[in-house]
Design a protein around this motif. Structure first.
Motif: not given
Length: 451
Positions: A241-257
């Motif tokens: 769950i720690n990754a859910a606080h990284d905005e760049e990560f979240l954007e890449l998560l969504a863009r990558s499908g």
């Protein structure tokens, strides 16, 4: 040389097919087949969905053993060994309990097989199998090439299982992954993963990266997600769950499908999280903020919860189910705590005299969903009963309908259409496994000892 690879089921009742008819591919079997020299004839049987032809000629049998499948794996091994066919066993349980597994096999692979398997095959070919093959360091995954041809003719879910990394840096008290991999993670080269995905893109509507924690190394995860963007695939995986606080990560998560992540919330009680060495779950606003961040990027959540830690009481269940429904989790699991051998949890419960079985995974009195230890806050029967009630409430038709119309769950047509199918399957599965046997109840023992 003829090699037979067997993927064991958990168990069977007399006259009843194995209950889970919606199976995902047995990726460990394909991984092992991919490591096998090309001049070896490979056969594969999935015990979850077909009968094993024990009398079919074989020179070596390979069985991957997990703790829940150990009893069935030993039954299968005995059948082959009665026919004078040598057996080699590996997998998590073989690494956690090598001496126990060695009682049922001519050879035991402890640790990852990438560097060991060619030697095992060569030794078997020349009749000189060693009792133990031990891999102490972490091998590279660069040459990992699963052989999916072994799945031909078998009916699996159309989900592409891909391993992009193995292990996790966290040290959760209950988790066997951190024990086996010593809280480390290895990752495959990105170009190798893309190479594996490419031929599967047309036939797989969804990919599942089976990593223990795809976000264990955030920098490497971001680089991987950037490489996925041009492929335009849908995928899911497991994440801390720690990754859910990284905005760049979240954007890449969504863009990558990414369509969804499995997150181990485990408990709403901070004291429980501290006991399980998972206090990081409460960082930077805790669950509420993390879920709000994921929803903003339309990432669905498969939430898992564990009950049975020392601060849990019968009142813990209702609050947890309400939390899961309020946040419209795509699916959720409400499981009792399970002490796996080799974990800090198992050692602690054993030292406190709270284990109710010597080895629950082999005890004939034990069955699936039975509680193998003495909780502090309730009786074992109450813990089991309340876990079952939590599942029933979360997968009630009313709950399914309400969560199905959540804007995140219906933001992608493919995921929304499958939401109802997946939740209906989970609803049907709520009590089917209750008291299900470990091993085939019709099998006639005893085990054939290999020592």
């Amino acid at each position: 040389m003829r090699l037979t690879i067997v993927h064991p089921c958990i168990g069977r009742k007399p006259g009843q097919k194995y209950i889970r008819t919606w199976q995902m591919e047995a990726l460990p079997a394909a991984t092992l087949a991919g490591l096998t020299p090309k001049n070896v004839e490979v056969s594969f049987y999935d015990d979850r969905m077909e009968q094993i032809p024990f009398d079919e000629p074989a020179d070596l049998v390979a069985i991957s053993v997990e703790t829940y499948t150990a009893r069935r794996a030993y039954q299968i091994a005995t059948e082959y060994r009665r026919r004078q066919v040598p057996v080699v066993m590996g997998g998590f349980h073989a690494t956690l309990c090598p001496d126990e597994v060695a009682e049922h096999a001519e050879a035991v692979v402890c640790g990852e097989a990438e560097l060991l398997w060619p030697r095992v095959i060569d030794d078997a070919r020349h009749g000189r199998l060693e009792k133990f093959y031990r891999q102490s360091s972490r091998p590279s995954l660069a040459e990992l090439k699963p052989d999916r041809s072994i799945f031909k003719g078998k009916r699996y879910l159309p989900i592409g299982l891909i391993e992009s990394g193995r292990g996790c840096h966290f040290k959760c008290d209950f988790c066997a992954v951190q024990t086996v991999f010593k809280a480390t993670q290895t990752r495959r080269p990105i170009d190798k993963i893309i190479e594996e995905i490419e031929p599967l893109r047309r036939e797989r509507k969804l990919f599942f990266f089976v990593d223990d924690n795809i976000t264990s190394n955030l920098a490497e995860a971001k680089e991987f997600f950037r490489a996925l963007i041009p492929l335009r695939i849908r995928w899911v995986s497991q994440s801390s769950i720690n990754a859910a606080h990284d905005e760049e990560f979240l954007e890449l998560l969504a863009r990558s499908g990414c369509q969804g992540v499995l997150i181990g919330f485990e408990s709403l009680n901070p004291a429980n999280l501290k006991d399980m060495n998972k206090s990081f779950n409460m960082m930077r606003g805790g669950f509420e903020q993390a879920l709000a961040n994921l929803r903003r990027h339309r990432i669905r959540v498969y939430g898992t919860f564990i009950f049975g830690y020392d601060r849990d009481t019968p009142e813990s269940f209702d609050a947890t189910v309400k939390f899961a429904k309020r946040h419209a989790l795509y699916i959720a699991a409400f499981n009792h705590l399970t002490p796996f051998p080799g974990t800090p949890l198992y050692a602690r419960l054993q030292s406190e005299g709270r284990l109710l079985y010597d080895r629950w995974w082999l005890d004939e009195r034990y069955s699936y969903n039975r509680i193998p230890f003495q909780p502090r806050g309730m009786e074992p029967e109450s813990l089991q009963r309340n876990c079952l009630a939590a599942r029933r409430e979360f997968y009630s038709w009313r709950s399914i309908a309400q969560r199905g119309f959540d804007r995140v769950n219906r933001s992608d047509w493919f995921m929304w259409r499958n939401f109802y199918l997946i939740n209906a399957l989970h609803r049907n599965d709520v009590s089917l496994r209750d008291h299900y046997p470990l091993g085939d109840e019709t099998w006639q023992g005893p085990f054939l000892n290999a020592n």
